[in-house]
Design a protein around this motif. Structure first.
Motif, PDB file in Angstrom:
ATOM      1  N   LYS A 244      -2.079   0.964  -7.908  1.00 15.64           N
ATOM      2  CA  LYS A 244      -1.653   0.071  -6.819  1.00 15.64           C
ATOM      3  C   LYS A 244      -0.477   0.695  -6.064  1.00 15.64           C
ATOM      4  CE  LYS A 244      -4.080  -3.593  -8.437  1.00 15.64           C
ATOM      5  NZ  LYS A 244      -5.319  -3.923  -7.888  1.00 15.64           N
ATOM      6  N   ASP A 245       0.154  -0.106  -5.216  1.00 17.30           N
ATOM      7  CA  ASP A 245       1.245   0.362  -4.355  1.00 17.30           C
ATOM      8  C   ASP A 245       2.414   0.938  -5.152  1.00 17.30           C
ATOM      9  OD1 ASP A 245      -0.440  -0.835  -2.560  1.00 17.30           O
ATOM     10  OD2 ASP A 245       0.904  -2.503  -2.104  1.00 17.30           O
ATOM     11  N   ASP A 246       2.757   0.319  -6.286  1.00 14.30           N
ATOM     12  CA  ASP A 246       3.896   0.785  -7.073  1.00 14.30           C
ATOM     13  C   ASP A 246       3.681   2.190  -7.631  1.00 14.30           C
ATOM     14  OD1 ASP A 246       1.910  -0.235  -8.723  1.00 14.30           O
ATOM     15  OD2 ASP A 246       3.305  -0.902 -10.276  1.00 14.30           O
ATOM     16  N   PHE A 247       2.436   2.573  -7.863  1.00 13.67           N
ATOM     17  CA  PHE A 247       2.128   3.925  -8.331  1.00 13.67           C
ATOM     18  C   PHE A 247       2.541   4.951  -7.272  1.00 13.67           C
ATOM     19  CE2 PHE A 247      -0.833   7.545  -8.394  1.00 13.67           C
ATOM     20  CZ  PHE A 247      -0.663   7.999  -9.684  1.00 13.67           C
ATOM     21  N   PHE A 248       2.165   4.711  -6.020  1.00  9.37           N
ATOM     22  CA  PHE A 248       2.461   5.657  -4.946  1.00  9.37           C
ATOM     23  C   PHE A 248       3.929   5.633  -4.537  1.00  9.37           C
ATOM     24  CE2 PHE A 248      -2.090   4.916  -4.631  1.00  9.37           C
ATOM     25  CZ  PHE A 248      -2.541   6.216  -4.678  1.00  9.37           C
ATOM     26  N   ALA A 249       4.629   4.539  -4.824  1.00  7.05           N
ATOM     27  CA  ALA A 249       6.055   4.457  -4.522  1.00  7.05           C
ATOM     28  C   ALA A 249       6.861   5.438  -5.372  1.00  7.05           C
ATOM     29  CB  ALA A 249       6.555   3.032  -4.738  1.00  7.05           C
ATOM     30  N   GLU A 250       6.321   5.859  -6.494  1.00  4.02           N
ATOM     31  CA  GLU A 250       7.005   6.801  -7.385  1.00  4.02           C
ATOM     32  C   GLU A 250       6.981   8.244  -6.849  1.00  4.02           C
ATOM     33  OE1 GLU A 250       8.722   6.175 -10.119  1.00  4.02           O
ATOM     34  OE2 GLU A 250       8.299   4.024 -10.051  1.00  4.02           O
ATOM     35  N   PHE A 251       6.125   8.518  -5.868  1.00 10.31           N
ATOM     36  CA  PHE A 251       5.993   9.860  -5.327  1.00 10.31           C
ATOM     37  C   PHE A 251       6.610   9.917  -3.937  1.00 10.31           C
ATOM     38  CE2 PHE A 251       2.542   9.408  -8.350  1.00 10.31           C
ATOM     39  CZ  PHE A 251       2.621  10.586  -9.080  1.00 10.31           C
ATOM     40  N   ASP A 252       7.526  10.860  -3.727  1.00 13.75           N
ATOM     41  CA  ASP A 252       8.125  11.039  -2.413  1.00 13.75           C
ATOM     42  C   ASP A 252       7.109  11.637  -1.453  1.00 13.75           C
ATOM     43  OD1 ASP A 252      10.553  10.129  -3.367  1.00 13.75           O
ATOM     44  OD2 ASP A 252      11.246  12.135  -3.916  1.00 13.75           O
ATOM     45  N   TYR A 253       7.130  11.190  -0.215  1.00 12.95           N
ATOM     46  CA  TYR A 253       6.299  11.733   0.866  1.00 12.95           C
ATOM     47  C   TYR A 253       4.801  11.624   0.576  1.00 12.95           C
ATOM     48  CZ  TYR A 253      10.886  13.755   1.604  1.00 12.95           C
ATOM     49  OH  TYR A 253      12.233  13.922   1.742  1.00 12.95           O
ATOM     50  N   SER A 254       4.387  10.568  -0.063  1.00 16.01           N
ATOM     51  CA  SER A 254       2.975  10.374  -0.369  1.00 16.01           C
ATOM     52  C   SER A 254       2.196  10.014   0.893  1.00 16.01           C
ATOM     53  CB  SER A 254       2.810   9.249  -1.397  1.00 16.01           C
ATOM     54  OG  SER A 254       1.453   8.980  -1.615  1.00 16.01           O
ATOM     55  N   LEU A 255       0.994  10.558   1.025  1.00 17.94           N
ATOM     56  CA  LEU A 255       0.119  10.206   2.138  1.00 17.94           C
ATOM     57  C   LEU A 255      -0.329   8.750   2.037  1.00 17.94           C
ATOM     58  CD1 LEU A 255      -2.247  13.318   2.284  1.00 17.94           C
ATOM     59  CD2 LEU A 255      -0.398  12.749   3.859  1.00 17.94           C
ATOM     60  N   VAL A 256      -0.499   8.299   0.831  1.00 18.02           N
ATOM     61  CA  VAL A 256      -0.965   6.936   0.575  1.00 18.02           C
ATOM     62  C   VAL A 256       0.236   6.079   0.202  1.00 18.02           C
ATOM     63  CG1 VAL A 256      -2.474   5.519  -0.849  1.00 18.02           C
ATOM     64  CG2 VAL A 256      -3.173   7.828  -0.229  1.00 18.02           C
ATOM     65  N   LYS A 257       0.360   4.934   0.858  1.00 15.07           N
ATOM     66  CA  LYS A 257       1.442   3.989   0.543  1.00 15.07           C
ATOM     67  C   LYS A 257       0.906   2.726  -0.110  1.00 15.07           C
ATOM     68  CE  LYS A 257       4.527   6.523   2.641  1.00 15.07           C
ATOM     69  NZ  LYS A 257       5.141   7.546   1.883  1.00 15.07           N
ATOM     70  N   LYS A 258      -0.251   2.253   0.376  1.00  9.01           N
ATOM     71  CA  LYS A 258      -0.844   1.029  -0.148  1.00  9.01           C
ATOM     72  C   LYS A 258      -2.250   1.333  -0.626  1.00  9.01           C
ATOM     73  CE  LYS A 258       1.656  -1.964   3.026  1.00  9.01           C
ATOM     74  NZ  LYS A 258       1.524  -2.935   4.112  1.00  9.01           N
ATOM     75  N   ALA A 259      -2.579   0.824  -1.803  1.00  7.46           N
ATOM     76  CA  ALA A 259      -3.905   1.080  -2.363  1.00  7.46           C
ATOM     77  C   ALA A 259      -4.289  -0.008  -3.342  1.00  7.46           C
ATOM     78  CB  ALA A 259      -3.934   2.435  -3.059  1.00  7.46           C
ATOM     79  N   ASN A 260      -5.572  -0.126  -3.535  1.00  4.43           N
ATOM     80  CA  ASN A 260      -6.122  -1.025  -4.551  1.00  4.43           C
ATOM     81  C   ASN A 260      -7.267  -0.262  -5.202  1.00  4.43           C
ATOM     82  OD1 ASN A 260      -6.801  -3.150  -6.138  1.00  4.43           O
ATOM     83  ND2 ASN A 260      -7.732  -4.359  -4.517  1.00  4.43           N
ATOM     84  N   LEU A 261      -6.923   0.534  -6.203  1.00  5.26           N
ATOM     85  CA  LEU A 261      -7.876   1.439  -6.830  1.00  5.26           C
ATOM     86  C   LEU A 261      -7.978   1.179  -8.327  1.00  5.26           C
ATOM     87  CD1 LEU A 261      -6.548   4.661  -5.086  1.00  5.26           C
ATOM     88  CD2 LEU A 261      -8.678   3.530  -4.540  1.00  5.26           C
ATOM     89  N   VAL A 262      -9.121   1.561  -8.870  1.00  2.00           N
ATOM     90  CA  VAL A 262      -9.338   1.523 -10.321  1.00  2.00           C
ATOM     91  C   VAL A 262      -9.731   2.925 -10.746  1.00  2.00           C
ATOM     92  CG1 VAL A 262     -10.752   0.593 -12.173  1.00  2.00           C
ATOM     93  CG2 VAL A 262     -10.047  -0.890 -10.306  1.00  2.00           C
ATOM     94  N   CYS A 263      -9.031   3.445 -11.729  1.00  2.00           N
ATOM     95  CA  CYS A 263      -9.311   4.780 -12.250  1.00  2.00           C
ATOM     96  C   CYS A 263      -9.873   4.630 -13.659  1.00  2.00           C
ATOM     97  CB  CYS A 263      -8.043   5.615 -12.271  1.00  2.00           C
ATOM     98  SG  CYS A 263      -8.270   7.246 -12.996  1.00  2.00           S
TER      99      CYS A 263
END
Length: 173
Positions: free
Chosen positions: A26-45
């Motif tokens: 989700k969004d909090d996952f991508f918030a941990e990475f600086d300069y990420s292309l993706v900011k908002k997501a709803n994914l299942v891995c």
């Protein structure tokens, strides 16, 4: 980085064979990475680990949507993503020439961190030019923005033809 610990799998207690794990990205996952292309997501891995005596074979299946801006009309839209990747992790204390398919895991390590791999697979799956409708179709794009762009592009062509400075430059040879 604390939330990225949720994306690790302790493999020391696993029996030989296949094991299934599932992670919400989700969004909090991508918030941990600086300069990420993706900011908002709803994914299942979904990760399937095939534990063998000398290696782990990891199969990743990532599905869901990411929020991105349309390259044509700049409106935000949810783009579906489907990723299927495989990674091999070999148990070795020696340095292995790491490439894209094989990573080394020390024999003293007890878990494998998947956050970096998941992040990389998702970002590589994002197209360079993402559009609402896909292709040349503009039916789902923001009508108002498309009309403004059409008006601006047609106005520039008329101005170029009417400018006499360009005619004077064409005569220089």
């Amino acid at each position: 980085m604390k939330s990225l610990r949720n994306y690790s799998i302790p493999f020391t207690g696993l029996a030989l064979g296949k094991h299934h794990f599932e992670f919400d990205v989700k969004d909090d996952f991508f918030a941990e990475f600086d300069y990420s292309l993706v900011k908002k997501a709803n994914l299942v891995c979904k990760v399937e680990i095939d534990k063998q005596e000398t290696m782990l074979i990891l199969d990743f299946k990532i599905t869901g949507t990411i929020s991105t801006a349309c390259a044509r009309c700049l409106s935000e839209f949810d783009m579906p993503i489907a990723v299927h990747e495989q990674q091999i992790a070999k148990f070795s204390d020696e340095e292995i020439d790491e490439d894209d398919e094989i990573i080394a895991i020390g024999k003293n390590e007890h878990e494998i961190q998947l956050a970096g791999l998941i992040y990389e697979y998702i970002n590589v799956a994002v197209p360079l030019i993402a559009t609402c409708s896909g292709g040349d179709d503009t039916s789902k794009c923001d009508k108002e923005m498309i009309d403004k762009l059409d008006n601006l592009s047609s106005g520039n062509e008329q101005d170029e033809q009417a400018d006499p400075r360009w005619d004077a430059l064409k005569n220089i040879k």
